[in-house]
Design a protein around this motif. Structure first.
Motif, PDB file in Angstrom:
ATOM      1  N   SER A 127       4.395   1.839   4.772  1.00  0.00           N
ATOM      2  CA  SER A 127       3.494   1.934   3.612  1.00  0.00           C
ATOM      3  C   SER A 127       3.342   0.561   2.974  1.00  0.00           C
ATOM      4  CB  SER A 127       4.058   2.905   2.571  1.00  0.00           C
ATOM      5  OG  SER A 127       5.231   2.344   2.001  1.00  0.00           O
ATOM      6  N   GLY A 128       2.374   0.490   2.081  1.00  0.00           N
ATOM      7  CA  GLY A 128       2.175  -0.747   1.337  1.00  0.00           C
ATOM      8  C   GLY A 128       3.359  -1.037   0.425  1.00  0.00           C
ATOM      9  N   THR A 129       3.902   0.029  -0.168  1.00  0.00           N
ATOM     10  CA  THR A 129       5.071  -0.142  -1.047  1.00  0.00           C
ATOM     11  C   THR A 129       6.206  -0.820  -0.290  1.00  0.00           C
ATOM     12  OG1 THR A 129       4.528   1.761  -2.415  1.00  0.00           O
ATOM     13  CG2 THR A 129       6.849   1.150  -2.321  1.00  0.00           C
ATOM     14  N   GLU A 130       6.465  -0.295   0.904  1.00  0.00           N
ATOM     15  CA  GLU A 130       7.556  -0.865   1.715  1.00  0.00           C
ATOM     16  C   GLU A 130       7.267  -2.317   2.103  1.00  0.00           C
ATOM     17  OE1 GLU A 130       9.676   0.947   5.302  1.00  0.00           O
ATOM     18  OE2 GLU A 130       8.182   2.457   4.763  1.00  0.00           O
ATOM     19  N   ALA A 131       6.008  -2.578   2.455  1.00  0.00           N
ATOM     20  CA  ALA A 131       5.647  -3.940   2.873  1.00  0.00           C
ATOM     21  C   ALA A 131       5.916  -4.914   1.729  1.00  0.00           C
ATOM     22  CB  ALA A 131       4.177  -3.988   3.301  1.00  0.00           C
TER      23      ALA A 131
END
Ligand code: PMP
Length: 449
Positions: A127-131
């Protein structure tokens, strides 16, 4: 609450949404808050979809809409892009996920590194959050420092370190030149928030002072070159040049969050401005509709993730990282996006913004539009905002925006709750004109009310 009660509260006019109301009622019993994504919630209930075909969405009650949101910008080819479906069908038969790498992730990483000039390497996440989270961890590991600087109002996902100054309001946002670091979520300690420094967007003088004061403690400056929550106002190239120069001079990692803005050009967001980040977080479009995130950059900035010589500085795993379905969809999506696709986005995006401005002017509507390339956002204010503080909607204005967004749904156009819109490759001038007519009618209705 019975579904009929929910539906009676519905102020959508002339639209049968009984099944959506019923599903929300059922959902409320077993899903906290009724549905699983804060961003798609709307009162009295969200619309539940069953099908996407090209530029259209069909809901559970059989209503059809023009999709100008495309899963919050992720579906750059709209729904049912043939090369993506073909590649996914093939992969489905081959295997959905394995406890080992596949050739697909190598192929996809090669494609991305070929495209983005400053990428030597990438790592895939979900996800973008993880990235974003991993870019911050890497920056901290590389510099041995803790503090992160971010732009006021910019959203970067749900990671504690960066969930600061997202919805601050006049009562707590502090002086314009030194914005307060206000935690967004409960449970973020004051000391954690104090490690996040907030920068006034596009204001070089004030930003320089804040950065100078913190420069020996800063691991990273994270930017979004087109921050949605800060008004979808593009970064000023002079401001970007200043940030690039300052961070390089002081050994601070410049992170470009391109979870949305990667769709601004063939070579990504910051490349469109002729600059290079040290680390880039991207997601959404590169998954072709499936969950994905990625971190990319020059090898020396990607080094913290390297496990070939033992435990890495920043261990990054994830059961579904680089899963073959997301890789397959991502490869097909990106291969179907040519330089020409982006030229078309430029023309159609400019046409949409100009047409919207024209109907606002002609009909004396106190509305404005911001954005760039394939993304735009409508504001219920006559003068386009310059940043978060002008884009911020007070409670009454938010109610008006809610009404406007629902009026647009009534006219078969799906946009975000903040009235963000985006284009997909199957869209044409006709679709834009349909949307513009919907906006005019919805705005006239709202103003009359
Ligand atoms: N950064 C930006 C700029 C975003 O717009 C988003 C999501 N809208 C995120 C990070 C978080 O991405 P995800 O929802 O995939 O976790």
């Amino acid at each position: 609450m019975s579904s009929s009660n929910i539906h009676r509260n519905n102020d959508l006019t002339g639209r049968n949404l009984f099944r959506s109301a019923e599903l929300f009622g059922r959902g409320q019993r077993v899903i906290t808050g009724g549905n699983a994504r804060l961003t798609i919630f709307q009162r009295p209930h969200p619309i539940y979809f069953t099908k996407g075909i090209g530029v259209h969405l069909v809901d559970v009650d059989g209503n059809t809409y023009l999709d100008f949101l495309n899963n919050f910008t992720a579906l750059i080819h709209g729904h049912g892009c043939r090369p993506v479906l073909d590649r996914l069908h093939h992969q489905l038969e081959m295997g959905i996920s394995f406890s080992g790498p596949t050739e697909l992730e190598v192929e996809f990483a090669e494609l991305l590194c070929d495209r983005v000039p400053y990428f030597d390497q990438v790592r895939f996440v979900n996800s973008g959050t993880e990235a974003v989270m991993y870019t911050i961890k890497a920056a901290r590991a590389l510099t041995g420092r803790l503090k992160i600087a971010k732009l006021e109002g910019a959203f970067h996902g749900g990671y504690d370190a960066i969930e600061v100054s997202l919805d601050s309001a006049p009562s707590n946002w502090g002086p314009r030149s030194v914005p307060n670091a206000i935690p967004y979520s409960a449970g973020i300690s004051e000391s954690l928030a104090a490690d996040t420094v907030v920068l006034p967007f596009n204001e070089i003088g004030a930003t320089r002072e804040i950065l100078e004061r913190n420069r020996d403690k800063l691991a990273a400056v994270i930017i979004d070159i087109l921050p949605q929550r800060a008004g979808l106002v593009p970064i000023d190239p002079t401001y970007l040049a200043f940030l690039r120069e300052f961070t390089a001079r002081h050994g601070i990692v410049l992170i470009s969050d391109e979870v949305m803005s990667f769709r601004l050009s063939y070579r990504g967001g910051i490349s469109r401005f002729g600059f290079e980040a040290d680390l880039c977080a991207f997601a959404k479009i590169i998954g072709g509709g499936l969950p994905i995130g990625a971190v990319g950059g020059p090898s020396r900035f990607m080094l913290p993730f390297d496990s070939t010589n033992g435990k890495p500085l920043v261990p990054q795993a994830g059961t579904f990282s680089a899963n073959p379905m997301s890789m397959a969809a991502g490869i097909a999506t990106m291969q179907s996006l040519s330089e020409q696709s982006f030229q078309q986005f430029e023309h159609l995006g400019e046409y949409a913004r100009a047409s919207l401005n024209e109907i606002f002017r002609q009909n004396r509507l106190p509305y404005s539009v911001t954005g760039m390339g394939s993304m735009f956002r409508i504001h219920l204010r006559a003068e386009a905002p310059k940043g978060y503080r002008e884009a911020h909607a007070a409670a009454e204005q938010q109610r008006k925006m809610d009404m406007f967004v629902r009026a647009l749904q009534d006219r078969d156009v799906i946009v975000s709750p903040t009235c963000q819109l985006c284009l997909s490759t199957p869209m044409s001038i006709d679709h834009v004109e349909e949307m513009v007519t919907g906006v005019r009618e919805a705005a006239q209705m709202v103003e009359a009310a």
